[in-house]
Design a protein around this motif. Structure first.
Motif, PDB file in Angstrom:
ATOM      1  N   LEU A   6      56.043 -13.122  58.134  1.00 53.18           N
ATOM      2  CA  LEU A   6      55.883 -14.360  58.884  1.00 53.18           C
ATOM      3  C   LEU A   6      56.877 -15.384  58.350  1.00 53.18           C
ATOM      4  O   LEU A   6      56.971 -15.607  57.143  1.00 53.18           O
ATOM      5  CB  LEU A   6      54.455 -14.890  58.733  1.00 53.18           C
ATOM      6  N   ARG A   7      57.609 -15.983  59.248  1.00 57.20           N
ATOM      7  CA  ARG A   7      58.617 -16.968  58.849  1.00 57.20           C
ATOM      8  C   ARG A   7      58.295 -18.327  59.448  1.00 57.20           C
ATOM      9  O   ARG A   7      57.825 -18.411  60.576  1.00 57.20           O
ATOM     10  CB  ARG A   7      59.992 -16.528  59.333  1.00 57.20           C
ATOM     11  N   LEU A   8      58.548 -19.355  58.685  1.00 55.55           N
ATOM     12  CA  LEU A   8      58.317 -20.725  59.108  1.00 55.55           C
ATOM     13  C   LEU A   8      59.639 -21.473  59.162  1.00 55.55           C
ATOM     14  O   LEU A   8      60.375 -21.509  58.181  1.00 55.55           O
ATOM     15  CB  LEU A   8      57.372 -21.438  58.129  1.00 55.55           C
ATOM     16  N   VAL A  52      43.644 -21.248  64.448  1.00 53.11           N
ATOM     17  CA  VAL A  52      43.421 -19.933  65.046  1.00 53.11           C
ATOM     18  C   VAL A  52      43.435 -18.799  64.027  1.00 53.11           C
ATOM     19  O   VAL A  52      43.113 -17.666  64.361  1.00 53.11           O
ATOM     20  CB  VAL A  52      44.440 -19.620  66.164  1.00 53.11           C
ATOM     21  N   CYS A  53      43.774 -19.081  62.784  1.00 58.42           N
ATOM     22  CA  CYS A  53      43.876 -18.029  61.766  1.00 58.42           C
ATOM     23  C   CYS A  53      42.495 -17.478  61.409  1.00 58.42           C
ATOM     24  O   CYS A  53      41.630 -18.228  60.929  1.00 58.42           O
ATOM     25  CB  CYS A  53      44.554 -18.561  60.509  1.00 58.42           C
ATOM     26  N   CYS A  67      48.799 -13.038  54.649  1.00 57.85           N
ATOM     27  CA  CYS A  67      48.686 -12.885  56.100  1.00 57.85           C
ATOM     28  C   CYS A  67      48.451 -11.426  56.484  1.00 57.85           C
ATOM     29  O   CYS A  67      49.078 -10.524  55.929  1.00 57.85           O
ATOM     30  CB  CYS A  67      49.979 -13.406  56.738  1.00 57.85           C
ATOM     31  N   ASP A  68      47.555 -11.175  57.467  1.00 63.35           N
ATOM     32  CA  ASP A  68      47.328  -9.811  57.943  1.00 63.35           C
ATOM     33  C   ASP A  68      48.120  -9.495  59.210  1.00 63.35           C
ATOM     34  O   ASP A  68      47.932  -8.463  59.825  1.00 63.35           O
ATOM     35  CB  ASP A  68      45.850  -9.531  58.146  1.00 63.35           C
ATOM     36  N   ARG A  69      49.008 -10.400  59.609  1.00 65.70           N
ATOM     37  CA  ARG A  69      49.927 -10.225  60.735  1.00 65.70           C
ATOM     38  C   ARG A  69      49.223 -10.004  62.062  1.00 65.70           C
ATOM     39  O   ARG A  69      49.575  -9.142  62.847  1.00 65.70           O
ATOM     40  CB  ARG A  69      50.917  -9.087  60.451  1.00 65.70           C
ATOM     41  N   TYR A 106      57.884 -13.753  63.492  1.00 62.67           N
ATOM     42  CA  TYR A 106      57.867 -12.581  62.623  1.00 62.67           C
ATOM     43  C   TYR A 106      59.264 -12.018  62.540  1.00 62.67           C
ATOM     44  O   TYR A 106      59.985 -11.968  63.529  1.00 62.67           O
ATOM     45  CB  TYR A 106      56.912 -11.507  63.147  1.00 62.67           C
ATOM     46  N   GLY A 107      59.623 -11.596  61.358  1.00 63.32           N
ATOM     47  CA  GLY A 107      60.913 -10.970  61.144  1.00 63.32           C
ATOM     48  C   GLY A 107      60.726  -9.653  60.426  1.00 63.32           C
ATOM     49  O   GLY A 107      59.727  -9.441  59.745  1.00 63.32           O
TER      50      GLY A 107
END
Length: 66
Positions: free
Chosen positions: A2-4, A18-19, A33-35, A50-51
Motif C-alpha cells: 500500500l502506497r500513500l 472503512v478499514c 495491512c491485510d490488503r 497498491y504497488g
C-alpha cells in the motif's frame, strides 16, 4: 504494498473509517495491512494505491535475479 501519496492526501479520514482492522493508512505502519483494497477505493483524493514490489528489485537499482 500500500502506497500513500502524501501530497495528494487531504487527511479526510475516509480510508481509516472503512478499514476492517481499524488502521489509519495515512499514519500507521502499512505492514499491518491485510490488503483488502477498501481504502484505495474509498479515497477520493487518489492518494492511496497498491504497488508491486518484485523480489529481485531493490531500492536504487536492480539486483541480479540469479
Amino acid at each position: 504494498r500500500l502506497r500513500l501519496d502524501e501530497e495528494a492526501c487531504t487527511s479526510c479520514g475516509r480510508c481509516s473509517k472503512v478499514c476492517p482492522l481499524g488502521l489509519d493508512p495515512t499514519t500507521e505502519p502499512r505492514g499491518e495491512c491485510d490488503r483488502c483494497a477498501l481504502c484505495p477505493r474509498e479515497c477520493r483524493d487518489d492518494a492511496l494505491s497498491y504497488g508491486l514490489t518484485l523480489p529481485w528489485r531493490r531500492r536504487g537499482g536492480r539486483a541480479d535475479p540469479s
